[in-house]
Every structure is written in C-alpha cells, then in structure tokens.
Design a protein around this motif. Structure first.
Motif, PDB file in Angstrom:
ATOM      1  N   GLU A 168      -6.294 -33.854  18.270  1.00 38.45           N
ATOM      2  CA  GLU A 168      -4.826 -33.870  18.254  1.00 38.45           C
ATOM      3  C   GLU A 168      -4.278 -32.730  17.416  1.00 38.45           C
ATOM      4  O   GLU A 168      -3.289 -32.081  17.793  1.00 38.45           O
ATOM      5  N   ARG A 169      -4.900 -32.479  16.269  1.00 36.71           N
ATOM      6  CA  ARG A 169      -4.438 -31.401  15.395  1.00 36.71           C
ATOM      7  C   ARG A 169      -4.627 -30.042  16.070  1.00 36.71           C
ATOM      8  O   ARG A 169      -3.769 -29.152  15.965  1.00 36.71           O
ATOM      9  N   ALA A 172      -2.084 -29.689  18.956  1.00 40.64           N
ATOM     10  CA  ALA A 172      -0.733 -29.469  18.437  1.00 40.64           C
ATOM     11  C   ALA A 172      -0.519 -28.017  18.035  1.00 40.64           C
ATOM     12  O   ALA A 172       0.618 -27.535  18.038  1.00 40.64           O
TER      13      ALA A 172
END
Length: 266
Positions: A168-169, A172
């Motif tokens: 997710e990081r 993003a």
C-alpha cells in the motif's frame, strides 16, 4: 497490443542464452529485460540486448545498468562507468538497477549500501530511466532514500517480497510491484495478500532467472520462459484471464522501460 508475456527481470548472462531463447516461443514469452548488477554484468546485459534487438525482431528487449547492494563496497565507485553504457548502447539501456539495500546478508556495509543506492536513484532521475529496486529487510531505509531523492520516471520494486502494508505504501507513492516465483511459495502468504490488493495496471511479472524458480519448479534453475508459470499463478490469484494479464503486464513493462512493440513469431 502484442500478445505474450514479458519477463521484467532476468539475468541471462548467468545462463545459456541459446537455451533460454529456444524455450520462449512455446511458452508465449515475447521479451525480457536483462538486468545488470555490477559493471561486468551491466556491460553483458547491454551487449545481449543489443544483439537481440537486431537478430530477434520478434522480441521486446532492453538492459539495465546497476550496482547490486551486495556489490556496493566493491563497485560503488563505478557509477560513472555505468552511465557511459547509455551512450555506448543508445536505446538499449532502458533502466538503472538492480540497486537498493539488502540487510539480510549485509555483504556490503549498510552506510555504503545507502550511499551507492542514493547515487543510483539520482542517476536514474538524471538519465530519465526507470529504477529497478532490490530491498530485503530494509524497507524503511529504502523508502526514506527514495522519498528524499528526486523521483525517477518509474520505480519498480523487484521481486516484491513484502506484505500488504508495504505494498500500500509503495502504490501510494506511484511505484510498481514486480512479482517473481516467490509469490508461488507456500510460505509467501503476505506476498499474495499484497498481490491481491494491487491493481493489475501496477504489476509486472519476472523470473529473476536463474534464481527463484516458481512452484512446481522450485529447486531447479529458473528460465525466462517460466515467467509464464508465475504469470498464470498471478492471474489466478487476481481472478483475471491469463491472456489478459499477460497483455496488460507486457504493455506496462514496455511503457516503463521504453521497449519496442513487436508481434510474436507465428
């Protein structure tokens, strides 16, 4: 859009190239990126890609130049020499890396790894080339170095082996996740969880040949053709048709690395 798989990360200088090429057509593989990890392998990757760009018009091929974190202490002073390969092989050198951090083995001191990685991030930005990142047990420092530097056109996390939080990081931040045979391993559930949440437009598939052969071939030398095995597994995990995944991941790989569009041999 050309049909077929593209291996986003292979080390063909370590294997029999003739054997690799003989397997590609039957496997539905239409290209690969040859990865450099030190000055010698970067030169050889560029030479192989340059040769195939002329001899095999049915393949999308390119090469990267890089210093692997294992080799940061031995070859960290050679980054200018790597950059010269871009001039020597115009249009063939399509990325910087494999570079990054490896705190599992620590074959080079960590401060040296971080310095050499940061220099290659800067090189990718200056040259306008995709960056191929190796990170093992070093996610926080990898993230920090990339966040602190001018961004290259694309950041590809090679052989993604983290979990959903790291995925997710990365997503993003606009990075891309490249999945190797690791995703098929029995103990790789966090990697599969990361895969399931990633959009297919942000995925690549790779072999890391001759390493990381996928299940059911684990324990054997890997081959570029086996990107189709990993690709079909990824498609199953994502719940999409394998041909569709092949087309999308191949298109993404071509776009990020600037590879030519070709049609496979009949």
């Amino acid at each position: 859009m050309s049909a077929g798989w593209i291996d986003a990360h292979a080390h063909p200088e370590r294997v029999s190239l003739d054997e690799e090429l003989a397997l590609l057509v039957d496997a539905g593989v239409v290209g690969f990126v040859a990865i450099g990890t030190d000055p010698a392998s970067s030169q050889e990757a560029a030479r192989i890609a340059d040769q195939l760009a002329t001899e095999r018009l049915d393949l999308s091929v390119g090469a990267t130049i890089g210093i692997h974190p294992h080799d940061a202490e031995a070859h960290g002073g050679a980054i200018a020499d790597l950059a010269a390969l871009v001039v020597e092989y115009p249009g063939i050198v399509v990325g910087v890396g494999e570079c990054g951090l490896d705190y599992h083995y620590d074959y080079s001191p960590r401060p040296v790894q971080r310095r050499v990685f940061a220099e290659q991030v800067a090189l990718a930005h200056r040259l306008g080339l995709a960056l191929v990142v190796h990170t093992r047990e070093a996610w926080a420092d990898t993230e920090a170095i990339l966040d602190d530097a001018p961004s290259p056109p694309a950041v590809i996390i090679h052989s993604f082996s983290e979990g959903p939080d790291e995925a997710e990081r990365a997503l993003a931040r606009g990075w891309y996740l490249s999945f190797s045979g690791i995703v098929t391993f029995k103990n790789a559930q966090p990697v599969r969880e990361a895969l399931r949440l990633a959009p297919i437009e942000r995925l690549l598939v790779e072999t890391d040949t001759p390493f990381l052969a996928p299940v059911p071939l684990r324990g054997r030398p890997n081959h570029i053709a086996n990107v189709a095995v990993t690709g079909r597994f990824v498609a199953s995990e994502k719940g999409v048709d394998a041909d569709r995944l092949a087309a999308i991941t191949a298109a993404t790989t071509r776009r990020l690395f600037g590879l030519r569009e070709v049609e496979p041999s009949p």
